[in-house]
Design a protein around this motif. Structure first.
Motif, short mmCIF file in Angstrom:
data_model
loop_
_atom_site.label_atom_id
_atom_site.label_comp_id
_atom_site.label_asym_id
_atom_site.label_seq_id
_atom_site.Cartn_x
_atom_site.Cartn_y
_atom_site.Cartn_z
N THR A 57 30.71 71.32 106.92
CA THR A 57 29.62 70.48 106.92
C THR A 57 29.14 70.28 105.66
N PRO A 58 29.04 71.45 104.81
CA PRO A 58 28.80 71.13 103.14
C PRO A 58 29.59 70.33 102.61
N LEU A 59 30.81 70.42 102.91
CA LEU A 59 32.00 69.40 102.29
C LEU A 59 31.62 68.09 102.40
N LEU A 60 31.27 67.82 103.74
CA LEU A 60 30.93 66.30 104.14
C LEU A 60 29.60 65.82 103.32
N LEU A 61 28.78 66.89 103.36
CA LEU A 61 27.35 66.33 102.55
C LEU A 61 27.55 66.40 101.26
N SER A 62 28.61 66.94 100.56
CA SER A 62 28.75 66.78 99.10
C SER A 62 29.75 65.72 98.77
N GLY A 63 30.08 65.02 99.89
CA GLY A 63 30.92 63.68 99.32
C GLY A 63 32.42 63.98 99.62
N ALA A 64 32.67 65.05 100.16
CA ALA A 64 34.08 65.31 100.42
C ALA A 64 34.50 64.33 101.56
N PRO A 88 41.90 69.90 109.39
CA PRO A 88 42.08 68.71 108.67
C PRO A 88 41.78 68.93 107.02
N LEU A 89 42.67 68.43 106.45
CA LEU A 89 42.56 68.35 104.74
C LEU A 89 41.39 67.47 104.27
N PHE A 90 40.91 67.77 103.12
CA PHE A 90 39.92 67.12 102.80
C PHE A 90 40.31 66.86 101.26
N GLU A 91 39.34 65.66 100.73
CA GLU A 91 39.69 65.24 99.36
C GLU A 91 38.42 65.17 98.66
N LEU A 92 38.34 65.92 97.67
CA LEU A 92 37.01 65.88 96.52
C LEU A 92 37.41 65.54 95.25
N ASN A 93 37.01 64.87 94.58
CA ASN A 93 37.43 64.63 93.21
C ASN A 93 38.80 64.56 92.87
N GLY A 94 39.62 63.93 93.69
CA GLY A 94 40.88 63.72 93.42
C GLY A 94 41.86 65.02 93.77
N VAL A 108 43.07 67.40 96.75
CA VAL A 108 43.34 67.27 98.29
C VAL A 108 43.45 69.05 98.60
N PHE A 109 42.69 69.53 99.57
CA PHE A 109 42.86 70.91 100.06
C PHE A 109 42.55 71.18 101.40
N CYS A 110 42.70 72.35 101.83
CA CYS A 110 42.16 72.72 103.20
C CYS A 110 41.09 73.68 103.03
N PRO A 111 40.05 73.42 103.51
CA PRO A 111 38.90 74.30 103.34
C PRO A 111 38.80 75.45 103.76
N VAL A 112 39.71 75.42 105.17
CA VAL A 112 39.52 76.81 105.94
C VAL A 112 40.59 77.82 105.09
N CYS A 113 41.72 77.31 104.57
CA CYS A 113 42.64 78.23 103.85
C CYS A 113 41.73 78.77 102.66
N GLU A 114 41.17 77.97 102.02
CA GLU A 114 40.31 78.34 100.84
C GLU A 114 39.39 79.14 101.15
N HIS A 115 38.52 79.20 102.17
CA HIS A 115 37.68 80.17 102.59
C HIS A 115 38.16 81.39 102.78
N ARG A 116 39.41 81.32 103.51
CA ARG A 116 40.18 82.62 104.09
C ARG A 116 40.66 83.40 102.70
N LYS A 117 40.85 82.61 101.53
CA LYS A 117 41.59 82.93 100.36
C LYS A 117 40.50 83.77 99.85
N LYS A 118 39.01 82.74 99.74
CA LYS A 118 37.94 83.56 99.03
C LYS A 118 37.69 84.95 99.73
#
Length: 106
Positions: A13-20, A33-39, A41-51
């Motif tokens: 949700t925050p990604l969609l609100l930020s324009g991703a 689902p993969l997302f694109e922000l500022n060119g 492309v990333f997986c928000p779930v995998c990035e969350h797990r990594k953090k």
């Protein structure tokens, strides 16, 4: 570790609100689902797990460093006890080095 629908919504949700932009492609690792922000492309779930993993490793690293400091400030005079003490310190340092490598792999 599977994330619940609620956890996924909290990540996306925050990604969609930020324009991703949600893409019609999915992560080969987790299926999200993969997302694109500022060119980018990333997986928000995998990035969350990594953090999360990094935060967990950092917490463990801090505990080990504190234990190492305690041991370093309390070196025994008896040679046999000192040898055991130093071996424990050496093991802690080895573990810390492994954690550093794990952080670098992510």
């Amino acid at each position: 570790m599977a994330l619940s629908d609620e956890e996924i919504r909290k990540i996306i949700t925050p990604l969609l609100l930020s324009g991703a932009k949600m893409l019609d492609k999915h992560c080969p690792k987790c299926g999200s689902p993969l997302f694109e922000l500022n060119g980018r492309v990333f997986c928000p779930v995998c990035e969350h797990r990594k953090k999360q993993r990094k935060a967990e490793l950092k917490g463990i690293e801090e505990i080990l460093m504190e234990k190492l400091k305690v041991l370093a400030n309390d070196l025994p005079d008896d040679i046999e006890k000192l040898e055991k003490h130093l071996r424990v310190m050496e093991k802690i340092i080895e573990i810390l080095e492994r954690y550093k490598k794990l952080e670098g792999e992510e």
